[in-house]
Design a protein around this motif. Sequence first.
Motif, PDB file in Angstrom:
ATOM      1  N   VAL A 100      -2.686  10.599  -1.671  1.00  0.00           N
ATOM      2  CA  VAL A 100      -2.802   9.594  -2.731  1.00  0.00           C
ATOM      3  C   VAL A 100      -4.258   9.572  -3.193  1.00  0.00           C
ATOM      4  N   LEU A 101      -4.450   9.732  -4.510  1.00  0.00           N
ATOM      5  CA  LEU A 101      -5.793   9.771  -5.096  1.00  0.00           C
ATOM      6  C   LEU A 101      -5.982   8.620  -6.067  1.00  0.00           C
ATOM      7  N   ARG A 116       0.844  -1.187   0.000  1.00  0.00           N
ATOM      8  CA  ARG A 116       0.000   0.000   0.000  1.00  0.00           C
ATOM      9  C   ARG A 116       0.879   1.236   0.000  1.00  0.00           C
ATOM     10  N   LEU A 117       0.332   2.319  -0.480  1.00  0.00           N
ATOM     11  CA  LEU A 117       1.054   3.582  -0.534  1.00  0.00           C
ATOM     12  C   LEU A 117       0.796   4.374   0.736  1.00  0.00           C
ATOM     13  N   GLU A 118       1.853   4.877   1.347  1.00  0.00           N
ATOM     14  CA  GLU A 118       1.733   5.715   2.529  1.00  0.00           C
ATOM     15  C   GLU A 118       2.445   7.039   2.231  1.00  0.00           C
ATOM     16  N   PRO A 119       1.669   8.107   1.981  1.00  0.00           N
ATOM     17  CA  PRO A 119       2.289   9.374   1.600  1.00  0.00           C
ATOM     18  C   PRO A 119       3.014  10.049   2.752  1.00  0.00           C
ATOM     19  N   GLU A 179     -10.949  10.033  -5.687  1.00  0.00           N
ATOM     20  CA  GLU A 179     -11.223   9.681  -4.298  1.00  0.00           C
ATOM     21  C   GLU A 179      -9.901   9.613  -3.543  1.00  0.00           C
ATOM     22  N   VAL A 180      -9.891  10.147  -2.331  1.00  0.00           N
ATOM     23  CA  VAL A 180      -8.692  10.138  -1.497  1.00  0.00           C
ATOM     24  C   VAL A 180      -8.509   8.724  -0.933  1.00  0.00           C
ATOM     25  N   VAL A 181      -7.341   8.135  -1.196  1.00  0.00           N
ATOM     26  CA  VAL A 181      -7.029   6.782  -0.745  1.00  0.00           C
ATOM     27  C   VAL A 181      -6.178   6.821   0.528  1.00  0.00           C
ATOM     28  N   ALA A 182      -5.245   7.778   0.600  1.00  0.00           N
ATOM     29  CA  ALA A 182      -4.363   7.899   1.765  1.00  0.00           C
ATOM     30  C   ALA A 182      -3.942   9.355   1.918  1.00  0.00           C
ATOM     31  N   VAL A 183      -3.706   9.767   3.165  1.00  0.00           N
ATOM     32  CA  VAL A 183      -3.332  11.146   3.473  1.00  0.00           C
ATOM     33  C   VAL A 183      -2.063  11.139   4.313  1.00  0.00           C
ATOM     34  N   GLY A 184      -1.110  12.008   3.952  1.00  0.00           N
ATOM     35  CA  GLY A 184       0.121  12.142   4.723  1.00  0.00           C
ATOM     36  C   GLY A 184      -0.148  12.787   6.076  1.00  0.00           C
ATOM     37  N   PRO A 185       0.848  12.791   6.954  1.00  0.00           N
ATOM     38  CA  PRO A 185       0.657  13.301   8.313  1.00  0.00           C
ATOM     39  C   PRO A 185       0.645  14.822   8.432  1.00  0.00           C
ATOM     40  N   GLY A 186       1.073  15.533   7.380  1.00  0.00           N
ATOM     41  CA  GLY A 186       1.162  16.998   7.494  1.00  0.00           C
ATOM     42  C   GLY A 186       2.380  17.362   8.326  1.00  0.00           C
ATOM     43  N   GLY A 187       2.217  18.304   9.280  1.00  0.00           N
ATOM     44  CA  GLY A 187       3.335  18.710  10.126  1.00  0.00           C
ATOM     45  C   GLY A 187       4.155  19.815   9.491  1.00  0.00           C
ATOM     46  N   MET A 188       5.453  19.849   9.777  1.00  0.00           N
ATOM     47  CA  MET A 188       6.335  20.881   9.236  1.00  0.00           C
ATOM     48  C   MET A 188       6.784  20.488   7.821  1.00  0.00           C
ATOM     49  N   VAL A 189       6.405  21.297   6.843  1.00  0.00           N
ATOM     50  CA  VAL A 189       6.792  21.071   5.457  1.00  0.00           C
ATOM     51  C   VAL A 189       7.387  22.372   4.938  1.00  0.00           C
ATOM     52  N   TYR A 223      -2.717   5.227  -9.444  1.00  0.00           N
ATOM     53  CA  TYR A 223      -2.914   6.243  -8.415  1.00  0.00           C
ATOM     54  C   TYR A 223      -2.212   7.528  -8.841  1.00  0.00           C
ATOM     55  N   ILE A 224      -2.637   8.630  -8.224  1.00  0.00           N
ATOM     56  CA  ILE A 224      -1.998   9.925  -8.445  1.00  0.00           C
ATOM     57  C   ILE A 224      -1.598  10.460  -7.078  1.00  0.00           C
ATOM     58  N   ILE A 225      -0.337  10.857  -6.938  1.00  0.00           N
ATOM     59  CA  ILE A 225       0.139  11.437  -5.680  1.00  0.00           C
ATOM     60  C   ILE A 225       0.280  12.939  -5.899  1.00  0.00           C
ATOM     61  N   VAL A 226      -0.461  13.727  -5.113  1.00  0.00           N
ATOM     62  CA  VAL A 226      -0.443  15.188  -5.249  1.00  0.00           C
ATOM     63  C   VAL A 226      -0.154  15.823  -3.900  1.00  0.00           C
ATOM     64  N   LYS A 227       0.276  17.083  -3.922  1.00  0.00           N
ATOM     65  CA  LYS A 227       0.379  17.855  -2.689  1.00  0.00           C
ATOM     66  C   LYS A 227      -1.021  18.323  -2.319  1.00  0.00           C
ATOM     67  N   GLN A 228      -1.254  18.539  -1.041  1.00  0.00           N
ATOM     68  CA  GLN A 228      -2.576  18.957  -0.604  1.00  0.00           C
ATOM     69  C   GLN A 228      -3.013  20.258  -1.287  1.00  0.00           C
ATOM     70  N   ASN A 229      -2.072  21.185  -1.527  1.00  0.00           N
ATOM     71  CA  ASN A 229      -2.479  22.447  -2.141  1.00  0.00           C
ATOM     72  C   ASN A 229      -2.811  22.314  -3.629  1.00  0.00           C
ATOM     73  N   ASP A 230      -2.625  21.127  -4.241  1.00  0.00           N
ATOM     74  CA  ASP A 230      -3.089  20.871  -5.603  1.00  0.00           C
ATOM     75  C   ASP A 230      -4.543  20.423  -5.632  1.00  0.00           C
ATOM     76  N   ILE A 231      -5.121  20.172  -4.457  1.00  0.00           N
ATOM     77  CA  ILE A 231      -6.539  19.819  -4.371  1.00  0.00           C
ATOM     78  C   ILE A 231      -7.327  21.113  -4.300  1.00  0.00           C
ATOM     79  N   LEU A 232      -8.262  21.273  -5.228  1.00  0.00           N
ATOM     80  CA  LEU A 232      -9.007  22.513  -5.354  1.00  0.00           C
ATOM     81  C   LEU A 232     -10.273  22.541  -4.510  1.00  0.00           C
ATOM     82  N   ALA A 233     -10.943  21.385  -4.391  1.00  0.00           N
ATOM     83  CA  ALA A 233     -12.218  21.353  -3.669  1.00  0.00           C
ATOM     84  C   ALA A 233     -12.541  19.935  -3.214  1.00  0.00           C
ATOM     85  N   VAL A 234     -13.344  19.855  -2.152  1.00  0.00           N
ATOM     86  CA  VAL A 234     -13.877  18.579  -1.672  1.00  0.00           C
ATOM     87  C   VAL A 234     -15.343  18.540  -2.093  1.00  0.00           C
ATOM     88  N   ILE A 235     -15.769  17.440  -2.708  1.00  0.00           N
ATOM     89  CA  ILE A 235     -17.161  17.293  -3.134  1.00  0.00           C
ATOM     90  C   ILE A 235     -17.976  16.743  -1.970  1.00  0.00           C
TER      91      ILE A 235
END
Length: 94
Positions: free
Chosen positions: A11-12, A2-5, A39-49, A81-93
Amino acid sequence: MRLEPLGDRVVLKQLVAEETTKSGIVLPGQSKEKPQQAEVVAVGPGGMVDGKEVTMHVKTGDQVIYSKYSGTEVELDDEEYIIVKQNDILAVIK
């Protein structure tokens, strides 16, 4: 497997595009351009980036719209799958 960002990555899994004509005929999604809906499959932990505190605003299972030319496409276990940064997500449906 499995992918863990990491960091602020998400991960979409792209949603299948189907279009129905006015008469009710379903056209397969392969004949047109891919939608930027996934659809969002996995989300990274965030934190200091990059020296900034990042809070993750999406969660697994959310359906989102993402920027057209963003992300990295990967294939794992015959799934795409597509791995994107959170700021590349424009909207949540919702």
